[in-house]
Write an enzyme that holds these catalytic residues in place. Sequence first.
Site, PDB file in Angstrom:
ATOM      1  N   ARG A 207     -11.136  -2.795  20.982  1.00 22.25           N
ATOM      2  CA  ARG A 207     -10.426  -3.343  22.136  1.00 22.25           C
ATOM      3  C   ARG A 207      -9.866  -2.229  23.017  1.00 22.25           C
ATOM      4  O   ARG A 207     -10.034  -2.240  24.246  1.00 22.25           O
ATOM      5  CB  ARG A 207      -9.271  -4.244  21.656  1.00 22.25           C
ATOM      6  CG  ARG A 207      -8.314  -4.640  22.779  1.00 22.25           C
ATOM      7  CD  ARG A 207      -7.105  -5.395  22.255  1.00 22.25           C
ATOM      8  NE  ARG A 207      -6.364  -4.687  21.232  1.00 22.25           N
ATOM      9  CZ  ARG A 207      -5.484  -3.712  21.481  1.00 22.25           C
ATOM     10  NH1 ARG A 207      -5.247  -3.324  22.717  1.00 22.25           N
ATOM     11  NH2 ARG A 207      -4.841  -3.118  20.491  1.00 22.25           N
ATOM     12  N   ARG A 208      -9.203  -1.255  22.389  1.00 24.96           N
ATOM     13  CA  ARG A 208      -8.634  -0.158  23.177  1.00 24.96           C
ATOM     14  C   ARG A 208      -9.727   0.670  23.847  1.00 24.96           C
ATOM     15  O   ARG A 208      -9.553   1.123  24.983  1.00 24.96           O
ATOM     16  CB  ARG A 208      -7.763   0.727  22.281  1.00 24.96           C
ATOM     17  CG  ARG A 208      -6.492   0.040  21.801  1.00 24.96           C
ATOM     18  CD  ARG A 208      -5.761   0.907  20.797  1.00 24.96           C
ATOM     19  NE  ARG A 208      -4.553   0.242  20.289  1.00 24.96           N
ATOM     20  CZ  ARG A 208      -4.098   0.366  19.058  1.00 24.96           C
ATOM     21  NH1 ARG A 208      -4.748   1.135  18.175  1.00 24.96           N
ATOM     22  NH2 ARG A 208      -2.995  -0.256  18.676  1.00 24.96           N
TER      23      ARG A 208
ATOM     24  N   THR B 106      -1.838  11.942  11.124  1.00 25.01           N
ATOM     25  CA  THR B 106      -3.070  12.681  11.400  1.00 25.01           C
ATOM     26  C   THR B 106      -3.528  12.437  12.828  1.00 25.01           C
ATOM     27  O   THR B 106      -3.965  13.372  13.523  1.00 25.01           O
ATOM     28  CB  THR B 106      -4.171  12.258  10.409  1.00 25.01           C
ATOM     29  OG1 THR B 106      -3.752  12.585   9.080  1.00 25.01           O
ATOM     30  CG2 THR B 106      -5.482  12.966  10.713  1.00 25.01           C
ATOM     31  N   ARG B 107      -3.427  11.221  13.291  1.00 27.31           N
ATOM     32  CA  ARG B 107      -3.843  10.900  14.660  1.00 27.31           C
ATOM     33  C   ARG B 107      -2.948  11.608  15.679  1.00 27.31           C
ATOM     34  O   ARG B 107      -3.441  12.148  16.672  1.00 27.31           O
ATOM     35  CB  ARG B 107      -3.814   9.381  14.875  1.00 27.31           C
ATOM     36  CG  ARG B 107      -4.820   8.641  14.010  1.00 27.31           C
ATOM     37  CD  ARG B 107      -4.806   7.147  14.249  1.00 27.31           C
ATOM     38  NE  ARG B 107      -5.656   6.453  13.282  1.00 27.31           N
ATOM     39  CZ  ARG B 107      -6.352   5.353  13.545  1.00 27.31           C
ATOM     40  NH1 ARG B 107      -6.300   4.808  14.740  1.00 27.31           N
ATOM     41  NH2 ARG B 107      -7.090   4.792  12.614  1.00 27.31           N
TER      42      ARG B 107
ATOM     43  N   ASN C 133      -4.482   8.383   9.164  1.00 27.65           N
ATOM     44  CA  ASN C 133      -3.171   7.759   9.279  1.00 27.65           C
ATOM     45  C   ASN C 133      -2.479   8.171  10.569  1.00 27.65           C
ATOM     46  O   ASN C 133      -2.997   8.984  11.338  1.00 27.65           O
ATOM     47  CB  ASN C 133      -2.310   8.077   8.044  1.00 27.65           C
ATOM     48  CG  ASN C 133      -2.062   9.568   7.869  1.00 27.65           C
ATOM     49  OD1 ASN C 133      -1.969  10.317   8.839  1.00 27.65           O
ATOM     50  ND2 ASN C 133      -1.949  10.007   6.633  1.00 27.65           N
ATOM     51  N   VAL C 134      -1.308   7.630  10.808  1.00 28.29           N
ATOM     52  CA  VAL C 134      -0.627   7.855  12.090  1.00 28.29           C
ATOM     53  C   VAL C 134      -0.325   9.333  12.300  1.00 28.29           C
ATOM     54  O   VAL C 134      -0.549   9.880  13.390  1.00 28.29           O
ATOM     55  CB  VAL C 134       0.665   7.012  12.166  1.00 28.29           C
ATOM     56  CG1 VAL C 134       1.485   7.404  13.392  1.00 28.29           C
ATOM     57  CG2 VAL C 134       0.325   5.524  12.211  1.00 28.29           C
TER      58      VAL C 134
ATOM     59  N   ARG D  28       0.844  -1.183   0.000  1.00 26.85           N
ATOM     60  CA  ARG D  28       0.000   0.000   0.000  1.00 26.85           C
ATOM     61  C   ARG D  28       0.887   1.243   0.000  1.00 26.85           C
ATOM     62  O   ARG D  28       2.082   1.170   0.311  1.00 26.85           O
ATOM     63  CB  ARG D  28      -0.897   0.024   1.240  1.00 26.85           C
ATOM     64  CG  ARG D  28      -2.012  -0.995   1.252  1.00 26.85           C
ATOM     65  CD  ARG D  28      -2.777  -0.881   2.564  1.00 26.85           C
ATOM     66  NE  ARG D  28      -3.220   0.475   2.809  1.00 26.85           N
ATOM     67  CZ  ARG D  28      -3.368   1.027   4.030  1.00 26.85           C
ATOM     68  NH1 ARG D  28      -3.080   0.307   5.103  1.00 26.85           N
ATOM     69  NH2 ARG D  28      -3.792   2.256   4.161  1.00 26.85           N
TER      70      ARG D  28
ATOM     71  N   SER E  60       0.526   3.969   1.959  1.00 26.75           N
ATOM     72  CA  SER E  60       0.576   4.750   3.193  1.00 26.75           C
ATOM     73  C   SER E  60       2.009   4.792   3.710  1.00 26.75           C
ATOM     74  O   SER E  60       2.832   3.927   3.419  1.00 26.75           O
ATOM     75  CB  SER E  60      -0.338   4.141   4.259  1.00 26.75           C
ATOM     76  OG  SER E  60       0.208   2.929   4.757  1.00 26.75           O
TER      77      SER E  60
END
Length: 326
Positions: A137-138, A160-161, A157-158, A19, A21
């Site tokens: 789960r989290r 952005t988070r 994506n990471v 991918r 990303s």
Amino acid sequence: MTAAPPSAEDTAPIRLGTRGSALALAQSQRVADSIAARTGLEVELVTITTHGDTSPEPLASIGGAGVFVTAVREALLAGECDVVVHSLKDLPTAPHEELVIGAMPKRADARDAAVVAGGVPLAELAAGARVGTGSPRRRAQLRRRFPELEVVELRGNVDTRLARVLGDREGVAADLDAVILAAAGLERLGRDDAITEHLGIDGWPTAPGQGALAVEVRRGTRGPLASALHSLDHSPTRTAVEAERAVLRLLEAGCSAPLGAHAFLDDGMLFLAARVYSPETGEQVSSAHALYVADTRTPGEDAAALVVDELLRQGAADLAPLGGAR
């Protein structure tokens, strides 16, 4: 006798599908470098665009992480590439008729990590603080341990988070007090400096296979690529991850189930623990078992069967949407 010259097939560049990303490219490049070092051949990254990458819809509404797996598998089956790399926690547990996992490289950090504004521990956040995660789960774990916090659905994506906490990306508002992410992903992206707290496996068991990669090829692959993957495979990782994924499969649960599992090997023994949560309340049931690897031909499967039987006896199927009640 003069040795036959290598065939064109044995000297052609190896095409590794991935991918586009940032995280997928980072972990695929690591595998590509390992294959190149073992074969002496050039390894080219082939970027595969998936519906999940381009759709504006939430990931869950278009099939979850499975849309990414399906797209790269289709490219592999179509001959557009020779090998692909998956995050193992996203890979379906059922075996594929035409594909095999040629290697599981040594596992990275399996833990979750918190990124908290101001660097304070999660336990010191004020009531009402907003913590983001896209994982059922989290969310369940946070609700169980810190019911006073507000758990916010998180996508993107990471980078952005992270920006939702750190405010370091143009156009992304810093509107959260913390996010929970996989430590391995942050490390592979070189963003582990943002981690303010690693969450221990005992209290925060993670998704089956988290931190591990699956290198998948077409069944029957031979030559330098097959030899390289055999060398790249890390047997303790494979044994542990297969045990964790067997829990998921025997419970007939998907990769987004509110379930944590972790296995490890020590002095010839396989230790496996798993926990199932209620996504609404955080209520949980747990099980742990160990066995000697040398005592059975299928240690992961056997350990998982013991764990799953105990989880179901404790009512796991009533807590979460699992298909394994029996």
